[in-house]
Enzyme design. Structure first.
Site, PDB file in Angstrom:
ATOM      1  CB  CYS A  51      41.008 -21.841  -7.782  1.00  0.00           C
ATOM      2  SG  CYS A  51      42.528 -22.386  -8.597  1.00  0.00           S
TER       3      CYS A  51
ATOM      4  CG  HIS B 202      38.816 -25.685  -9.368  1.00  0.00           C
ATOM      5  ND1 HIS B 202      38.377 -24.470  -9.816  1.00  0.00           N
ATOM      6  CD2 HIS B 202      40.151 -25.698  -9.584  1.00  0.00           C
ATOM      7  CE1 HIS B 202      39.394 -23.770 -10.300  1.00  0.00           C
ATOM      8  NE2 HIS B 202      40.492 -24.502 -10.168  1.00  0.00           N
TER       9      HIS B 202
ATOM     10  CD  GLU C 131      34.862 -24.796  -9.630  1.00  0.00           C
ATOM     11  OE1 GLU C 131      34.882 -24.747  -8.380  1.00  0.00           O
ATOM     12  OE2 GLU C 131      35.752 -24.290 -10.344  1.00  0.00           O
TER      13      GLU C 131
END
Lengths: 199, 258
Positions: free
Chosen positions: A77, A178, A180
């Site tokens: 990001c 992202h 994650e």
């Protein structure tokens, strides 16, 4: 495998650390130049703005340390945007590891900025980081600025305009979304980044 | 292309998920982690957790369950409840929340929105607005809605607040239409359309989902970016995989969680 997360002050550091834990890797959060230099993998996370992001790296005296990383480096990001030469956001000089200037999403009719949500990826060329990530796979984006497309673009996405969603320049990779928080698609990207087969 | 988001909302009280009707009479719906994982597996695009008693009790949402959720969940989630300053927000974001949502504290001190946006970027600052139409036909905001005995009507017009919140740095607006909440007769399309006209950041509809058709309607007719619902998901009345299939058949772009 020694994986380090650079303590860049971004608010998503916890999430990235947990995502790596789910893949069986206990990443170390650090601002220690020696620990970063000796790691097998380096991740530069980041949520926030380019100005404060770079200021934080300068304050920690990590700018040259990150520039000198020769192991695989992944920016996430804002972390990806900081890899570029500069950013329009706060008119910031960035790390200069990937050529180009980050600029604001134009937005427009029905195109909301920040872009927030799941968008599709269009891979442009093969790379071990995107192995097993098919065309049309969706990832979670939250951002107002975008990196330009260029020779380093591995995959694009589109929000009113096409932009670089995944980049690579030598040993530096970056994901605008992202991983994650991108369910199976994100886990696959992180798994590829940690893999011995990353090349 | 950016997908429309389906967002289950989990109201949290004392570490459990609860659900009320029109913000009252809460009943236990189950364990936080259990429900979070269930929705993740079913293909929810995002989760919202409201610690509904935090603001009325003058405290911030509890970080311990936020961290437990962050460890197991691999989709984004937002936390709301009693976030009064940058420090409160930092604790929750560092615990693993992707976004934080402010409501009552932002009404008391609008400058909070700007402070949060400056500290963390607009993209993780959500402003939740509880709105109800008054007898004069005007939509006005409510505060302390987590506790009916303390809920207060303000003089502030909802539409004015939508504009002001964006100017201050809101990265997303969640509009809770209290008049339609929990009664499953559909989202308040009139109100949401009025907000959409003034809202340049992502807008999330909340309150009133009863059928899959209501979701299609709110995406098509109010052009919202996401639709939030609680009871229809908790009860199993609407299953997310079928909901997404139905939306896809109507050419509404949604994520295929496969």
């Amino acid at each position: 495998m020694q994986v380090v997360l650079i303590d860049s002050g971004g608010a998503n550091i916890g999430s990235v650390k947990y995502a790596l834990e789910r893949l069986g890797v206990n990443a170390q959060l650090t601002a220690d130049p020696q620990v970063i230099a000796s790691a097998d993998r380096v991740i530069l996370p980041g949520v926030g703005a380019a100005g404060p992001g770079m200021a934080r790296l300068r304050e920690l005296e990590l700018v040259d340390v990150v520039r000198a990383v020769r192991q695989p480096l992944l920016g996430v990001c804002l972390g990806m945007q900081l890899l570029f030469d500069s950013s329009e956001e706060d008119d910031t000089q960035c790390l200069g590891l990937v050529p180009g200037r980050v600029r604001k999403l134009a937005g427009g009719q029905g195109i909301r900025v920040p872009q927030m949500g799941w968008n599709t990826l269009k891979p442009l060329r093969e790379d071990s980081l995107l192995s097993g990530v098919p065309e049309g796979a969706q990832a979670y984006f939250v951002h107002s600025y975008v990196a330009p497309m260029g020779e380093d673009t591995l995959a694009t996405s589109s929000h009113g305009e096409e932009f670089a969603a995944v980049v690579r320049h030598g040993n530096c990779w970056g994901a605008q979304f992202h991983p994650e928080r991108s369910a199976a698609v994100g886990a696959k990207l992180l798994e590829n980044f940690l893999s011995e087969r990353l090349a | 292309m950016l997908s429309r988001r389906i967002i289950p909302c989990l109201d949290v009280r004392d570490g459990r998920v609860v659900k009320g009707v029109k913000f009252r009479d809460h009943v236990d719906m189950g364990d936080i982690l259990e429900l979070a994982l269930r929705y993740r597996d079913e293909g929810a695009d995002e989760l919202v957790f409201y610690d509904i008693t935090a603001s009325p009790e003058g405290r911030r949402a509890d970080r311990s369950w936020v961290e437990r959720v962050a460890r197991v969940i691999d989709i984004p989630f937002c936390v709301a409840g009693g976030i009064r300053d940058v420090e409160d927000a930092r604790v929750l974001l560092y615990a693993g929340a992707d976004k934080i949502s402010v409501n009552t504290p932002a009404l008391e001190r609008p400058g909070l929105i700007g402070e949060l946006a400056a500290a963390f970027g607009v993209q993780c600052i959500v402003v939740g607005i509880d709105s109800l139409r008054d007898e004069d036909g005007e939509w006005r905001v409510r505060q302390y809605t987590g506790d009916p005995s303390r809920t207060r009507a303000l003089a502030k017009r909802m539409l004015d607040w939508v504009v002001e919140a964006q100017q201050l740095g809101a990265g997303e607006i969640v509009l809770n239409c209290m008049g339609s909440d929990g009664v499953r007769n559909g989202y308040d399309l009139v109100q949401l359309r009025a907000v959409r006209k003034l809202c340049d950041v992502p807008l999330i509809a909340s309150g009133g989902a009863g059928t899959a058709g209501h979701f299609a309607q709110v995406f098509r007719d109010a052009d919202v970016d996401g639709a939030l619902a609680a009871s229809v998901f908790h009860s199993g009345a609407i299953r997310i995989p079928e909901l997404k299939r139905s939306l896809r058949e109507q050419d509404i772009e949604v994520r295929d969680a496969g």
